[in-house]
Design an enzyme around this catalytic site. Sequence first.
Site, PDB file in Angstrom:
ATOM      1  N   ASP A  78       0.685  -0.935   0.144  1.00  0.00           N
ATOM      2  CA  ASP A  78      -0.039  -0.080   0.042  1.00  0.00           C
ATOM      3  C   ASP A  78       1.172   1.111  -0.022  1.00  0.00           C
ATOM      4  OD1 ASP A  78       1.400   0.099   2.429  1.00  0.00           O
ATOM      5  OD2 ASP A  78      -0.742  -0.736   2.989  1.00  0.00           O
ATOM      6  N   GLU A 138      -6.136   3.211   3.782  1.00  0.00           N
ATOM      7  CA  GLU A 138      -6.852   3.750   5.008  1.00  0.00           C
ATOM      8  C   GLU A 138      -7.977   4.305   4.825  1.00  0.00           C
ATOM      9  OE1 GLU A 138      -5.202   3.932   7.425  1.00  0.00           O
ATOM     10  OE2 GLU A 138      -2.967   3.883   7.291  1.00  0.00           O
TER      11      GLU A 138
END
Length: 389
Positions: A78, A138
């Site tokens: 990520d 997130e």
Amino acid sequence: MSVIPKIEEFAAELTAIRHDFHAHPELGFEETRTAGIVAEKLRAYGVDEVHEGIGGTGVVALIKGEGGGNRRVGLRADMDALPIEEASGVPYTSQNPGRMHACGHDGHTTMLLGAARYLAETRDFDGTVVLIFQPAEEGLGGARRMIAEGLFEKFPCDEIYGMHNDPNAEPGIVTVAPGPAMAGASFFDITVKGTGSHAAMPHQSKDPIVIGTALVQQLQSVVSRNTPPTKPVVISVTTFHAGAAYNVVPDTATISGTIRYFHDEVAEMAHQRIKDLCAGLSQAYGVEITADLRNVFDVLMNDPELSTAYVDAAKEVVGADMAFETSDQMTGSEDFADMLKVVPGAYCRVGHAGSIGLHNPAFVLDDAILPVGASIYARIVENRLKRGA
């Protein structure tokens, strides 16, 4: 510890890359600079294909092994940062106000770049490696967007692996939890619409603060009285907003928070009970209460067989006593779970010498973890796509 020597040779370069990412953090779906550097590095490393703009700012690259073969292993990292004002004090601190890599995604991206460089140089495997640099982990649904835009149709994988740094574990410890490893999560927003009044005459109001605080207390009864003790759930109210003046009872209060769970039926029950409590208090107080509940993360399910394979690969890097399977589940959430619903795989946690927890303004990632993570990524590829197997 036995980091792959070729990766150890360019460990200093990995540190420089990570520091640059850290100094220029970008929020989910805004990772244009980060993604651009990732794509540039991948091309410089000589990977076979680079595809940009997958899921907004995502990048996917392919490396083909020298041995041919049709099997494909995916590796995912990520890229996004958090809306936090950094207070770590490191010399490469964030240059973007209100933005910080407080979860170590700068490190994850760098580790995968390190693995990409090594695998592109050596190609000592059969089949193809699919490198997935994902945006917006997130809570913004980056994995789901990549999947919706055809990630695994365009770049099919037979299995897939991800990892996360862990400042709460001993440096070099690698753990994988087979089965349900990380909680699913729903986010909720509740609005209480009452009647405002002068603070000196509250009898003329239908006070949303009183009603809202009663609701906050009742939400915990879902955990203590509606959920089987053997099926954990966590309900946390994280914001409560109402009013703007000392002498005014406001007419509206808003409440938000999260539900964390390991069983889908528990999540469904919690959703319904929250709606029921809102309806009950609405009737009891004569006000309007609306609840918006939405699933944001699925339960992360590690494939048992591939969990063992991942641990075995990690043992080759950190040592036989430092990598192991665990039964410990985490109530934190991770949207790599969405990819694992489509492709079997596993997710590990790698301990490092940082002393501050994730999502903290003072969090510091230990750079010594970079060649470790890159080596684990590389080893799982070489093991699962072994030449001549």
